[in-house]
Design a protein around this motif. Sequence first.
Motif: not given
Length: 166
Positions: A126-155
């Motif tokens: 959230a400290r990234t300049e481009e993300l300062k206006t994004v709600e932390p809950t949105q970022l947390m959800t996005l991180i979770h979704h990206l990690s799930v997608l990446a795990r599926r891709a790796r598997k």
Amino acid sequence: MDPQDLQTDFFRAADETAVQLVMAEAEQPPAEVFDTVRARRIDPTTVLPHLVAAALGHQDPAADGPDRSVWPTGPQPWDTEGPGTPVDFEDPWMTGPWVVQLTDDTRDALAGIERRHLPELTSRWARTEELKTVEPTQLMTLIHHLSVLARRARKAEQHLYCALTA
């Protein structure tokens, strides 16, 4: 183009040929064909590396982000290795959509994110300049979704890609 207007769709696919076939047919965008996480403002070369660095425990992102272009195909009009060509504003390199392949190291770093680390990673990202206006809950959800997608891709022994649309 304002990065705020950029739509980014992170998705997984077997290889660049599969991506290029979907893009060439132009009947459906990659987000409707592949397992996808939709994200606004998450540019794969400037914003995503901050999350990857945080996931790996690094202070700063890598100097160069994932910029191996998969679509459009053909020579880029601004190729520094070849002769210069006039830039046509109707050229797909100017109008998009664009697709880049993320490195497998990026995929693996995202796949390695554990749920218990989400609050800490969210705070750091959230400290990234481009993300300062994004709600932390949105970022947390996005991180979770990206990690799930990446795990599926790796598997599935697939790669991660990002489609960028203006």
